[in-house]
Design an enzyme around this catalytic site. Structure first.
Site, PDB file in Angstrom:
ATOM      1  N   GLY A  49       0.785  -1.168  -0.025  1.00  0.00           N
ATOM      2  CA  GLY A  49       0.319   0.271   0.322  1.00  0.00           C
ATOM      3  C   GLY A  49       1.048   1.562   0.221  1.00  0.00           C
ATOM      4  N   SER A  50       0.367   2.338   1.004  1.00  0.00           N
ATOM      5  CA  SER A  50       0.972   3.715   0.657  1.00  0.00           C
ATOM      6  C   SER A  50       2.136   3.816   1.359  1.00  0.00           C
ATOM      7  CB  SER A  50       0.468   4.897   0.830  1.00  0.00           C
ATOM      8  OG  SER A  50      -0.920   4.756   0.892  1.00  0.00           O
ATOM      9  N   THR A  51       3.106   2.443   1.684  1.00  0.00           N
ATOM     10  CA  THR A  51       4.305   2.605   2.559  1.00  0.00           C
ATOM     11  C   THR A  51       4.150   3.323   1.646  1.00  0.00           C
ATOM     12  OG1 THR A  51       4.083   0.450   2.486  1.00  0.00           O
ATOM     13  CG2 THR A  51       3.930   1.267   4.740  1.00  0.00           C
ATOM     14  N   PHE A  52       4.579   2.001  -0.016  1.00  0.00           N
ATOM     15  CA  PHE A  52       5.040   2.652  -1.147  1.00  0.00           C
ATOM     16  C   PHE A  52       5.922   3.863  -1.296  1.00  0.00           C
ATOM     17  CE2 PHE A  52       6.237  -1.638  -1.518  1.00  0.00           C
ATOM     18  CZ  PHE A  52       7.032  -2.226  -2.356  1.00  0.00           C
ATOM     19  N   LYS A  53       4.770   4.618  -1.102  1.00  0.00           N
ATOM     20  CA  LYS A  53       5.064   6.376  -1.333  1.00  0.00           C
ATOM     21  C   LYS A  53       5.934   6.466  -0.950  1.00  0.00           C
ATOM     22  CE  LYS A  53      -0.050   7.104  -2.126  1.00  0.00           C
ATOM     23  NZ  LYS A  53      -1.411   7.274  -1.898  1.00  0.00           N
TER      24      LYS A  53
END
Length: 581
Positions: free
Chosen positions: A303-307
């Site tokens: 999820g948004s941890t990849f941002k």
């Protein structure tokens, strides 16, 4: 004188001579002869008995000497006695606390050719071992083999009770049993052994892979105590982490949960938990769900941890700075898909705002500036697309598209389309915060010098400085507020990923994660937590990472930071003191 007359004269002389030399009343001479004869016979009998006993004892003594000098019989179904007694090294945490050790035990065996009555033997054994498989044991006792294991690793009480039964053909062999004092506390790290004391999971298996198993196979191990193996794990922090994870899983009725605490400067794992877990003292009880180590052997879309990685990539490329802005007013439509923001602001956003509001649109546009090839290269460089190297045998290879297209790069930029392990995500996150050095994780103690030799620079120091600023910015102004701990300057990024259900993404089933570092001005530790399909009274979709995974980080840091020697700082400049009276 006739012949007959001469005979009569001789007879009369003989009679006269005998009568003249004896007295009628003297009877002692015949009695003395009888007594002497009886005495001689008694002596002979005693001599015979003595000789017989001496012969018997000589035979027994000779056999004992023979047995003492004889080599032990080998049986094809088992190893030599010294193999069975071979020690494994103790496993310790970084402070010397015992995580695994050997204890002595015995195992029950039978020699079927010596069994008198198999039915009676099974019946008697059942009184001591009530859960005995009667049919199986009966078949073993009736077999034509000369050796059969009946039950491994008995308790002393069971051994004593079976001895009292006096069953011929039944015996015991000394063995070693692995004991884990902490039970399930660090099960996925320590692992467990099989009934033959051979490591089959975790660090137990790693120890065997270092040569112990090969030595045991060729009979070069012994009962001698081995040098203990010290891990990087801090049992105190490990216990705290597991306590928080178990509590969160129960609170949100999730499928699974986990977390890791890692030293960003050395790559040492201080604690790691995947729940459900299992008790390595009884590994079979956790075979269904507990054996799965989701931290290193499970891959998920993070999820948004990849941002965090997409933003770091854009900044490191030199094509984007913290002062740049991107238009996030309109959704992105590509390949029949529509990319939009969960909490859209419908305006132009700066890079810190894109990070703060977790904008899919803004993040995708930053990835587009770098390009598909650069995007794939960066994620490979930072270790998110290749199999992680560490001591644990249970490590899964990440998955990625066979062919990267623009739609793949866009979705991967915000955490969909690539599945990787939570531990890998934490390792890559450490590289964002420690000055740009990617360090392979280790479950063994590692010095700063060893870490420096093993590290690879993957991003610029200036990029790392910018990422620390963004992590802190998000904790103060964005979705990481629930992870803040007074005095410890926590920074982090949430990740709420929709899970794939029946081939389609479902907003009713989430995989939530939070990637954090502290103290964020000069990070010493990275903490990552995840919770799989958390549920709330408002439905699954309402259970976002900021309300589930972030509070887990807060609880872990608040309880473990003092044990790790991290001093809190209060006040704007960190100089204020908290005084308690």
């Amino acid at each position: 004188m006739s012949f007959l007359s001469r005979i009569m004269v001789v007879k009369s002389k003989a009679h006269f001579s005998a009568g003249g030399n004896n007295h009628p009343g003297d009877l002692s001479i015949p009695f003395q002869g009888t007594r002497k004869k009886s005495s001689n016979q008694a002596r002979s009998r005693v001599a015979i008995v003595i000789v017989s006993f001496a012969a018997v004892y000589c035979v027994i003594g000779g056999r004992l000497v023979q047995y003492g000098l004889a080599k032990p019989d080998t049986v094809s179904s088992i190893g030599r006695a010294d193999n069975l007694m071979a020690s494994r090294p103790d496993i310790l945490d970084r402070n010397g606390e015992i995580l695994a050790t050997d204890i002595r035990t015995v195992s029950l065996y039978a020699e079927p050719h010596k069994i008198v009555d198999a039915d009676e033997a099974v019946e008697q054994l059942s009184t001591v071992l009530p859960n005995l498989n009667v049919a199986e044991i009966y078949n073993k006792l009736k077999s034509k083999s000369r050796f059969q294991w009946l039950r491994r690793q008995l308790t002393p009480k069971q051994q004593s009770e079976i001895l009292a039964l006096g069953i011929p053909g039944i015996g015991f062999r000394p063995e070693k049993r692995r004991f884990y004092p902490g039970g399930a506390t660090a099960s996925h790290i320590v692992g467990h052994v099989n009934v033959d004391n051979r490591g089959i999971a975790g660090m137990e298996r790693w120890i065997d892979n270092q040569g112990l198993a090969d030595l045991a196979a060729i009979g070069m191990t012994s009962d001698a105590k081995l040098e203990p193996v010290k891990l990087s794990i801090d049992l105190r922090v490990q216990n705290i982490l597991r306590d928080v994870v178990v509590d969160a899983m129960g609170k949100f009725k999730s499928l699974a949960a986990g977390g890791v605490v890692m030293d960003v400067k050395t790559g040492e794992i201080l604690a790691m938990v995947s729940y459900p877990d299992y008790d390595p003292n009884k590994p079979a009880d956790g075979a269904k769900e507990g054996w799965m180590n989701r931290m290193s052997n499970g891959t998920f879309e993070m999820g948004s941890t990849f941002k965090s990685f997409t933003t770091a990539m854009a900044l490191d490329s030199g094509k984007v700075t913290l002062k740049d802005s991107f238009d996030a007013r309109f959704p992105i439509r590509i390949g029949g898909f529509t990319i939009k923001d969960f909490h859209g602001k419908h305006r132009v956003l700066t890079v810190p705002e894109i990070f703060q509001y977790s904008s899919n649109i803004g993040t995708a546009k930053m990835a587009d500036i770098v390009g598909i090839a650069g995007h794939k290269e960066f994620l490979t460089r930072i270790g998110l697309l290749s199999k992680m190297q560490t001591e644990l045998p249970e490590v899964k290879t990440p998955s990625q598209p066979r062919e990267w297209k623009k739609i793949n790069s866009i979705t991967i930029s915000f955490g969909h389309g690539v599945s990787t392990t939570p531990l890998q995500t934490a390792v890559a996150g450490a590289a964002l915060l420690n000055g740009g050095h990617l360090i392979e994780p280790t479950f063994l103690p590692r010095t700063a010098q060893e870490a420096e030799a093993a590290s690879t620079t993957v991003i610029k120091k200036s990029t790392s400085d910018d990422m620390r600023f963004l992590f802190r910015w998000n904790a103060v102004n964005g979705s990481g507020k629930n992870a803040r701990v007074p005095g410890y300057n926590v920074g982090g990024k949430t990740g709420t990923a929709d899970k794939v259900v029946n081939g389609r993404y479902s907003n009713a089933a989430n995989f939530n994660a939070f990637l954090a570092g502290f103290p964020i001005d000069d990070p010493r530790y990275v903490v990552l937590t995840f919770i799989d399909e958390p549920k709330t009274d408002k439905g699954n979709g309402a259970a976002l990472a900021g309300n589930t995974a972030a509070p887990m980080v807060r609880d872990i840091i608040s309880r473990s930071a003092p044990l790790l020697g991290v001093e809190p700082k209060f006040g704007e400049d960190g100089s204020a003191l908290l005084v308690s009276y």
